[in-house]
Design a protein around this motif. Structure first.
Motif, PDB file in Angstrom:
ATOM      1  N   GLY A 147       0.815  -1.204   0.000  1.00 32.45           N
ATOM      2  CA  GLY A 147       0.000   0.000   0.000  1.00 32.45           C
ATOM      3  C   GLY A 147       0.847   1.250   0.000  1.00 32.45           C
ATOM      4  O   GLY A 147       2.070   1.209   0.191  1.00 32.45           O
ATOM      5  N   ASP A 148       0.210   2.400  -0.207  1.00 26.54           N
ATOM      6  CA  ASP A 148       0.916   3.678  -0.293  1.00 26.54           C
ATOM      7  C   ASP A 148       0.785   4.514   0.970  1.00 26.54           C
ATOM      8  O   ASP A 148       1.544   5.475   1.170  1.00 26.54           O
ATOM      9  N   GLU A 149      -0.166   4.212   1.841  1.00 26.63           N
ATOM     10  CA  GLU A 149      -0.420   5.057   3.005  1.00 26.63           C
ATOM     11  C   GLU A 149       0.653   4.849   4.064  1.00 26.63           C
ATOM     12  O   GLU A 149       1.083   3.719   4.328  1.00 26.63           O
ATOM     13  N   ARG A 150       1.063   5.949   4.676  1.00 25.64           N
ATOM     14  CA  ARG A 150       2.061   5.880   5.743  1.00 25.64           C
ATOM     15  C   ARG A 150       1.519   6.550   7.003  1.00 25.64           C
ATOM     16  O   ARG A 150       0.656   7.434   6.935  1.00 25.64           O
ATOM     17  N   ILE A 151       2.029   6.119   8.142  1.00 24.52           N
ATOM     18  CA  ILE A 151       1.620   6.637   9.452  1.00 24.52           C
ATOM     19  C   ILE A 151       2.749   7.491   9.998  1.00 24.52           C
ATOM     20  O   ILE A 151       3.910   7.073  10.014  1.00 24.52           O
ATOM     21  N   THR A 152       2.422   8.690  10.443  1.00 17.71           N
ATOM     22  CA  THR A 152       3.420   9.589  11.020  1.00 17.71           C
ATOM     23  C   THR A 152       3.531   9.352  12.522  1.00 17.71           C
ATOM     24  O   THR A 152       2.525   9.262  13.220  1.00 17.71           O
ATOM     25  N   VAL A 153       4.752   9.242  12.986  1.00 18.46           N
ATOM     26  CA  VAL A 153       5.029   9.043  14.411  1.00 18.46           C
ATOM     27  C   VAL A 153       5.569  10.349  14.978  1.00 18.46           C
ATOM     28  O   VAL A 153       6.513  10.931  14.434  1.00 18.46           O
ATOM     29  N   GLY A 154       4.965  10.815  16.062  1.00 16.53           N
ATOM     30  CA  GLY A 154       5.371  12.085  16.640  1.00 16.53           C
ATOM     31  C   GLY A 154       5.733  11.963  18.106  1.00 16.53           C
ATOM     32  O   GLY A 154       5.447  10.966  18.766  1.00 16.53           O
ATOM     33  N   SER A 155       6.377  12.983  18.624  1.00 18.50           N
ATOM     34  CA  SER A 155       6.739  13.040  20.036  1.00 18.50           C
ATOM     35  C   SER A 155       5.597  13.650  20.837  1.00 18.50           C
ATOM     36  O   SER A 155       5.177  14.772  20.562  1.00 18.50           O
ATOM     37  N   PRO A 156       5.092  12.957  21.849  1.00 20.67           N
ATOM     38  CA  PRO A 156       4.025  13.541  22.666  1.00 20.67           C
ATOM     39  C   PRO A 156       4.523  14.695  23.540  1.00 20.67           C
ATOM     40  O   PRO A 156       3.703  15.451  24.059  1.00 20.67           O
ATOM     41  N   TYR A 157       5.832  14.833  23.676  1.00 23.38           N
ATOM     42  CA  TYR A 157       6.359  15.920  24.502  1.00 23.38           C
ATOM     43  C   TYR A 157       6.158  17.269  23.833  1.00 23.38           C
ATOM     44  O   TYR A 157       5.675  18.223  24.461  1.00 23.38           O
ATOM     45  N   ASP A 158       6.499  17.367  22.536  1.00 21.16           N
ATOM     46  CA  ASP A 158       6.420  18.669  21.871  1.00 21.16           C
ATOM     47  C   ASP A 158       5.668  18.617  20.538  1.00 21.16           C
ATOM     48  O   ASP A 158       5.667  19.597  19.787  1.00 21.16           O
ATOM     49  N   ASP A 159       5.034  17.489  20.234  1.00 20.58           N
ATOM     50  CA  ASP A 159       4.232  17.320  19.021  1.00 20.58           C
ATOM     51  C   ASP A 159       5.065  17.274  17.738  1.00 20.58           C
ATOM     52  O   ASP A 159       4.500  17.333  16.636  1.00 20.58           O
ATOM     53  N   GLU A 160       6.378  17.159  17.833  1.00 18.45           N
ATOM     54  CA  GLU A 160       7.211  17.111  16.641  1.00 18.45           C
ATOM     55  C   GLU A 160       7.143  15.733  15.992  1.00 18.45           C
ATOM     56  O   GLU A 160       7.331  14.706  16.637  1.00 18.45           O
ATOM     57  N   ALA A 161       6.872  15.715  14.683  1.00 18.04           N
ATOM     58  CA  ALA A 161       6.911  14.467  13.924  1.00 18.04           C
ATOM     59  C   ALA A 161       8.367  14.102  13.647  1.00 18.04           C
ATOM     60  O   ALA A 161       9.188  14.972  13.347  1.00 18.04           O
ATOM     61  N   TRP A 162       8.677  12.818  13.733  1.00 15.38           N
ATOM     62  CA  TRP A 162      10.083  12.424  13.540  1.00 15.38           C
ATOM     63  C   TRP A 162      10.268  11.142  12.736  1.00 15.38           C
ATOM     64  O   TRP A 162      11.389  10.793  12.353  1.00 15.38           O
TER      65      TRP A 162
END
Length: 504
Positions: free
Chosen positions: A29-44
């Motif tokens: 598939g083509d869909e991807r999931i973004t993982v972020g930091s719950p501390y500052d909301d930054e995606a990484w």
């Protein structure tokens, strides 16, 4: 973060693929999931949203590895591999612990040692490999001229779904005994915390002799990859840790297919405090049970049942302790409580605090989002009083740092209050009376009882719930049995012809 987009800093996001058959593979598939930091909301980071086809490829890889070699690998050789896995966790504890913290906001001071603790699970089950013995059973058929013995065999391909609160440790509770028993494994981690599992699989492929295909990781959402895994006809065993609602769905699917299933589900766990208890110790135990890990643990001691003679003192001291907890960056050693794991979890917890007030409870401390912290996932440690045992906030699992404190007058009332819930995972008993401790522990309907301590587990001690808290046990010899089946073999030694119309 999966539920709503994280802000992006402009830095390149780390991209991970599926891990199947010993290597990273692209999703169909083509869909991807973004993982972020719950501390500052930054995606990484980003990971694939695994598809039904991806799960099928992973299950086939696991089946091939099982049939090709892992099922027939000598237990002593499986033990060697388990020791290698333990060494990987020890060697990479800092890296894996930081990945865990960046995903779910739990304290690095907890997550790094958790990697070392997880290593001991693999070493324990390595030792169990050497005791995978059947037994000889004396039977009386044909005057005893029959040999009956049992063997214990692996089930085959295990499909496991794990939550976001302690990703690698809770994976370990399933993977270590499953591998020790001779099974192969397909893992669907939480969409909130998939990166550590993928990196762990990569390390095992590079630094251990675990055969390719024995351990596979397919990230994705529950309604996609998760359902594909639980519905797959070539999965021989299902193991799930998570909410009771999802556990019921998986149990229903497993029941239709007659697939063995283990479920470690929710809890609404009481700490029962008697007037003769050491209150300094009590306070430490309650704080440890509900505010450590930001209350995001199935064994969270979210109800404190306190004898009326010491109720006011305990509440006052709990408020003082809650007010003194240091919130902040979970990567910093001085931080005592980090954020909730993601924004929807914050909304859930805050919603329960607001509901408590609507139901007539009083917030003795906390319940708000502190303005001094970044991001959108922090909530203060919260103490609720003036609560009744039938309120939703007392009956339903909140999975956050929210404590309901309820007085009681007698031992019988305390036991009745403690058991007055659909859950039965764990409980704490606080008293200096040995006799009372045994009586109350005997009367509580929970799979784990701690006396004058809280939130302790061991690879050697079985863990699991009563009632809506689950089915089966993890850890200890009981945990190993969940991944095995018993075969009974009968050998006629008499050389006599049996009556064909008679049993036995």
């Amino acid at each position: 973060m999966a539920d709503e987009p994280s802000k992006q800093s402009g830095a390149t996001l780390a991209e991970y693929d599926l891990f199947i058959d010993g290597a990273f593979q692209e999703s169909t598939g083509d869909e991807r999931i973004t993982v972020g930091s719950p501390y500052d909301d930054e995606a990484w980071a980003t990971v694939p949203n695994g598809t039904e086809a991806d799960v099928g490829v992973a299950v086939q890889a696991a089946r091939d590895a099982f049939e090709r070699e892992w099922r027939d690998t000598l237990p002593s050789d499986r033990a060697v591999v388990l020791h290698e896995i333990a060494d990987v966790l020890d060697k990479h504890d800092a890296e894996l612990g930081e990945l865990e913290t960046r995903q779910n906001g739990k304290l690095l001071r907890e997550m790094k040692p958790q990697m070392n603790a997880a290593a001991e699970w693999y070493r324990y089950y390595a030792s169990q490999c050497r005791t995978l013995e059947g037994r000889t059973i004396p039977v009386e058929n044909k005057g005893g001229d029959v040999l009956n013995y049992t063997t214990r065999e692996p089930l085959g391909v295990v499909g496991a779904i794990t939550p976001w609160n302690s990703p690698l440790l809770l994976l370990t509770w399933k993977l270590a005994p499953a591998l020790a028993a001779g099974n192969t494994f397909v893992h669907k981690p939480s969409e909130e915390t998939p990166v550590s599992a993928l990196r762990f699989a990569e390390l095992l492929a590079a630094e251990t002799s675990l055969p390719d295909g024995t351990f596979n990781v397919v990230p994705g959402y529950g309604e996609g990859a998760g359902t594909a895994l639980t519905d797959h006809e070539d999965v021989d065993k299902l193991s799930f840790t998570g909410s009771t609602a999802v556990g019921r769905q998986i149990a229903s699917t497993a029941g239709e297919r007659l697939t063995p299933v283990s479920l470690e589900l929710g809890g609404k766990n009481p700490n029962v405090v008697f007037a003769d208890a050491d209150l300094d110790n009590v306070l430490n135990g309650i704080v440890k049970g509900i505010f450590a890990a930001t209350g995001q643990t199935c064994v969270a001691g979210s109800r404190a049942l306190v004898h009326e003679d010491v109720y006011d003192e305990v509440v006052d001291r709990l408020v003082d302790r809650a007010a003194a907890i240091e919130l902040g960056d979970p990567l910093e050693e001085s931080t005592q409580m980090g954020p909730l794991a993601f924004r929807n979890q914050y909304k859930r917890v805050k919603g329960y605090v607001d509901l408590a007030v609507e139901e007539g409870a009083t917030v003795a401390y906390g319940g708000e989002q502190p303005s001094s912290q970044p991001g959108t996932c922090f909530i203060e440690p919260t103490v609720l009083i003036d609560v009744e045992n039938d309120m939703q906030v007392v009956q339903e699992e909140i999975f956050g740092p929210v404590l309901a404190v309820i007085p009681f007058a007698t031992e019988a009332e305390a036991i009745a209050l403690a058991n007055d819930t659909d859950y039965g995972l764990a409980a704490g008993v606080w008293t200096n009376s040995v006799a009372k401790a045994h009586r109350v522990a005997d009367g509580l309907e929970a799979g784990t009882i701690w006396v004058n301590e809280y939130r302790m587990v061991s690879y050697a001690s079985p863990f699991g719930g009563y009632k809506d808290s689950g089915i089966g046990r993890e850890q200890g010899e009981e945990g190993l049995e969940e991944y095995m089946q018993t075969k009974s073999v009968w050998i006629d030694l008499s050389e006599e012809v049996s009556d064909p119309f008679r049993l036995g």
